[in-house]
Structures are given as C-alpha cells and as structure tokens.
Enzyme design. Sequence first.
Site, PDB file in Angstrom:
ATOM      1  N   SER A  33       0.931  -1.218  -0.130  1.00 55.03           N
ATOM      2  CA  SER A  33       0.029   0.055   0.068  1.00 55.03           C
ATOM      3  C   SER A  33       0.980   1.512  -0.006  1.00 55.03           C
ATOM      4  O   SER A  33       1.568   1.413  -0.924  1.00 55.03           O
ATOM      5  CB  SER A  33      -0.971  -0.066   1.060  1.00 55.03           C
ATOM      6  OG  SER A  33      -2.047   1.102   0.903  1.00 55.03           O
TER       7      SER A  33
ATOM      8  N   ASP B  46      -6.196   2.058  -2.745  1.00 56.67           N
ATOM      9  CA  ASP B  46      -7.177   1.718  -1.953  1.00 56.67           C
ATOM     10  C   ASP B  46      -7.586   3.063  -1.073  1.00 56.67           C
ATOM     11  O   ASP B  46      -8.519   2.891  -0.293  1.00 56.67           O
ATOM     12  CB  ASP B  46      -7.102   0.542  -1.313  1.00 56.67           C
ATOM     13  CG  ASP B  46      -5.954   0.442  -0.110  1.00 56.67           C
ATOM     14  OD1 ASP B  46      -4.976   1.578  -0.361  1.00 56.67           O
ATOM     15  OD2 ASP B  46      -5.768  -0.224   0.667  1.00 56.67           O
TER      16      ASP B  46
END
EC number: 2.7.1.106
Length: 622
Positions: free
Chosen positions: A175, A336
């Site tokens: 991420s 995300d």
Amino acid sequence: MAENAEGDLNSNLLHAPYHTGDPQLDTAIGQWLRWDKNPKTKEQIENLLRNGMNKELRDRLCCRMTFGTAGLRSAMGAGFCYINDLTVIQSTQGMYKYLERCFSDFKQRGFVVGYDTRGQVTSSCSSQRLAKLTAAVLLAKDVPVYLFSRYVPTPFVPYAVQELKAVAGVMITASHNRKEDNGYKVYWETGAQITSPHDKEILKCIEECVEPWNGSWNDNLVDTSPLKRDPLQDICRRYMEDLKKICFHRELNSKTPLKFVHTSFHGVGHDYVQLAFQVFGFKPPIPVPEQKDPDPDFSTVKCPNPEEGESVLELSLRLAEKENARIVLATDPDADRLAVAELQENGHWKVFTGNELAALFGWWMFDCWKKNTSRNADVKNVYMLATTVSSKILKAIALKEGFHFEETLPGFKWIGSRIKDLLENGKEVLFAFEESIGFLCGTSVLDKDGVSAAVVAAEMAAYLETMNITLKQQLIKVYEKYGYHISKTSYFLCYDPTTIKSIFERLRNFGSPKEYPKFCGTFAILHVRDVTTGYDSSQPNKKSVLPVSKNSQMITFTFQNGCVATLRTSGTEPKIKYYAEMCALPEQSDTAFLEEELRKLIEALIENFLEPSRNGLTWRSV
C-alpha cells in the site's frame, strides 16, 4: 551469486553444518541455503554468514511474519521474517493447505492473485514476480488461478473474489508503506480480508509446510498451465458497471466547469481513475505527469503516503494552480485510499483529514439515498460503519437521521466482515471508513477503495458547485447541523517493542497495580476501554463490546469534557499512534474554544502517558 563462484568462497563454510553456537540459528541457515533459489537473497544470507554477522542472521532467520491489520507486511530482502520469493512460496503453501481443508470445491472455484508495482532490484523482488510465484504454487497443485495480467488497484482483488466466486485471493502490496516494504494481503471467499481464526490457522499451516514443494518454484506454469486465467478485462468491465450504482448526477457531471487534478503517487491508480471518471460522465482528470506512471522508488515524494498532507502533494497542488483546477484527488500507490485537497478563496489549499472527508461522504451518501430511495424505504434498515479510532461524526448523523451506526476494531478487515453480515441479514450499508483516508462508498467491494471514493468525491464537488458551495463550506454546514467533531491524529516512531509494551503496561498499572489513570494532567477521565485485555469501565460487566485484540496494544480514554482519545500500536509500521477528538453538540459552535481544549488535552496525553523524551520516541516529522 553465480553457482560456479561458490567454490572460491569457502564452500565448506556454506555447505557444512553451521556452528554459530546457536543450534536454532544453525538449522535456520541450513534451511535457507537449501531452499532459496533466488540468487540475490541467497547471496545476502551467504555474505552475512561469511562475515560472522550472527545477530543480523538471527534477526532475519529466527522469526516469522504474522498477520497484522493488512495481512503479512515486511521489508523485502532475505530472511524468514522478510518478504521474498521463499517466504511468499511458504505462505502460499500454507494457504493451499488451509483452503484445501476448508473448501471441498477449492479446485473448481479457484483463487485470485493481484499485484501492485513495487520492486527491489537488490533482492530481485517485485510484486509481479511474487504474484507469479503465488500462482505457480497453486497451479502446481491443480488449482485454477485468476492471475491479473497487469497491476491493479487492491480493491480489484476482493471484488474479483466475490464476482468469480473464488475461495480466496491474495494481493501483493504494501500500500502506502515506504519503498523498501511489500506485503501479502489475504481475502476470504466473502471478499473481505481474513480475520481471526483464519489468520492464526493459516500461520499454523505455513509452519507445517515450510519446505518448498516440487513445482513451487516453477513460475513457467504461469505461461503454460491451462488452469491460469486472466480476469483483467472482465473484472474491470464489471467493476466500472457496478460504479454506476453510486453515480447520481451523471448529466450534471458532464457539464461541470470544475477541473480536477489526480495523482496516482507512482502507483497503480492512473488508468483506473481515468476510467471511473468516464463512467460518471466527467471529462478526464488532469494527471500529474511525473507521478502518473509506476515507479517502485516513488522518486518524487519523501514517502508514498498521501495522508502526510501538503508536503507530499506538492507537485499536484502546483499543477492544479497552473491548470486552474480547484480540487486535487490523490490515490495512494495501490489505490485503496484517497486524499482530497481544495483551493480556498484566500489562495491556500485545504487538505482534508480522513475524518473530515468521512463527514462529507457520510452526509453525501445519506442525502443521495434519501433522494433516490422509494417512499416506503425504512431508514432503520440503513447502516454506516467506522473503526473505533475514527471520528464519531457518523454516529451524530445517524442519531439525528434515524439510521444505524456501528463501530469495529481498527483495520478494514473488521469493517468488511461486518458489512458482509449486515448484507446477509437484508440491511443496506451506504458508507464505511477509517480515519487513515480509507473509504468505502456502496458495497460492491468489501474493502476500502480509492478509485470509487475519488469519483464520488468529484461528483459531490460538482453537485455543490452548482449551488456555489465549496467542500470546506459544506463541511461546516455538516458540523453546524450535527455537532462539531474536531480531531487530531498523529504518531511517534518507536523501533523497540519492549519500550512500546512498557508504555502500555504503565497505563494499566498507573500508580498502583491493575489501576488505570483517573486523570491525564488536569483532565478528568470518565471511562477507560482496553481492547488488548478486554476491559471497559463504561460497561455494566466491565467487559469490552469490541472483540479482544491481544496481539496489538490499544487503550481508549473518554474524558469528562467530551473528548475521546485512543493510544494504539500500528498494525503495519513501527508507530505508536494517537487519536483524539472533541465531540460537541450542535449548539456548541465556539470552534476556537474546542480546538484549544483539544490542543491542551493532546499535550497532556503526550506528556503524561507517552513520555516521549523518557521513552526515546521519535516525533512524526511534518
């Protein structure tokens, strides 16, 4: 290292039994050098061995990764506690063993694998390679694998798991972590990230099959096996089609004079955000050219986390000024999460916090539901969710509007699995979030999703623009109606687990054994909840309603002045985080007073409970 060079480099040392004086380490070294077929990571261990670096060898080889709030996450490099070819093979073998036990139709339904754009040359390690090895382990065992043919946003994996009715999926990503890291994020058949007991059971299975099986290293299977399928086109088409469910003003979007700048932070987001804007009827957002294409070094930002605010958004803000665009949308490297900035009348940029954006999204999603639902729809069937360290603003909106609000433990895995339960019971979930800029609008995906959040934020801004209202002005309207919620979140870095433990143990034995603090400086404490031990002084039976989470430290203090503050350890980084929020009633509109009260309380919290100088904590650098 080239095979033929090994003889020159003291072959006896590298192939004889090892005598470091630590039998556990000797065994681990032997296993690594037998099992690792990646020349670069094998060489890293050989060099440490040759140079007698026993402490570093022990650190790398004598412990394993465990599942945190986002799966397995660690630095890339050699060792059983790092992310590399061998540990990903081991993790996938454990996954195979566990899934075979759980699903009799595993070999019919298959498994989804996605990846981001991370990589490290010194370890010959990239997300794409790790995804291929994950697929190879399963293909060698005759499991159908849906392996994306190119990088995708993280939410595409849980979405694909549900859509393709696969038993599970893995996304190779770290991420927004630093460039040295990578990770292995696991989704269950529900499309939500795994929670307990699955994580513990998978770890047990990994321990039981650490030696690579025949075929596990055979990544050629990805090109030759008839069981490998590429779901990219199909999933992208279905995902974009599902986005239409949360688009309410397509015609208005197509006419908006607003311009948007989008940065994908050197990650996966560019193409997918462009497509999402098309679905919503917008002109394409203006990309930041230097950050549009994948770059595993994240070379234009000091850290690839849009949550860090203006300092990392520099390029996009300057481009927006040049292009006369009022809104900047930033997706993190695996798309995300979403950050939003808006140019203000005074020429300054307002970078919204995760909690402020949630107040706007919560208002927007409920407003759209009200205007687009049938007359007889029951508001009591509607839910919104947030993690417990996030703002309580949705709770305030829910109380006034009559829908339900629920809290979960930190981590979107808890939100995802709770949404699944609610949907199965016929409930409607409009929105969920965590304060670290993780948002979920609608329920097509059961994980945070920066792509859908970006385009919903754009539609909200375009709609407000028709009434000459900015996002910041609307945020104030939300607070005036439901009560000001002023929050501050930050962190300290601490690389010593013992220090972290002692900070929290001191709070559990404050002044005398098994006594929590009654004051923090001059601020009186009303209630204490300790999710690590399961204690909650506000409950009649003194037991926490949220499930116990023994693997992480988390204590929440509710103060008499209406402030709620939480101290917790990060599930993915060496941080002690603090979250504090003043929750005021609508009639309390003196924001200067609320902000000052919050500032003083945070000061007291840091000084009395965290004691940074005594504990050697590093302040977050802004």
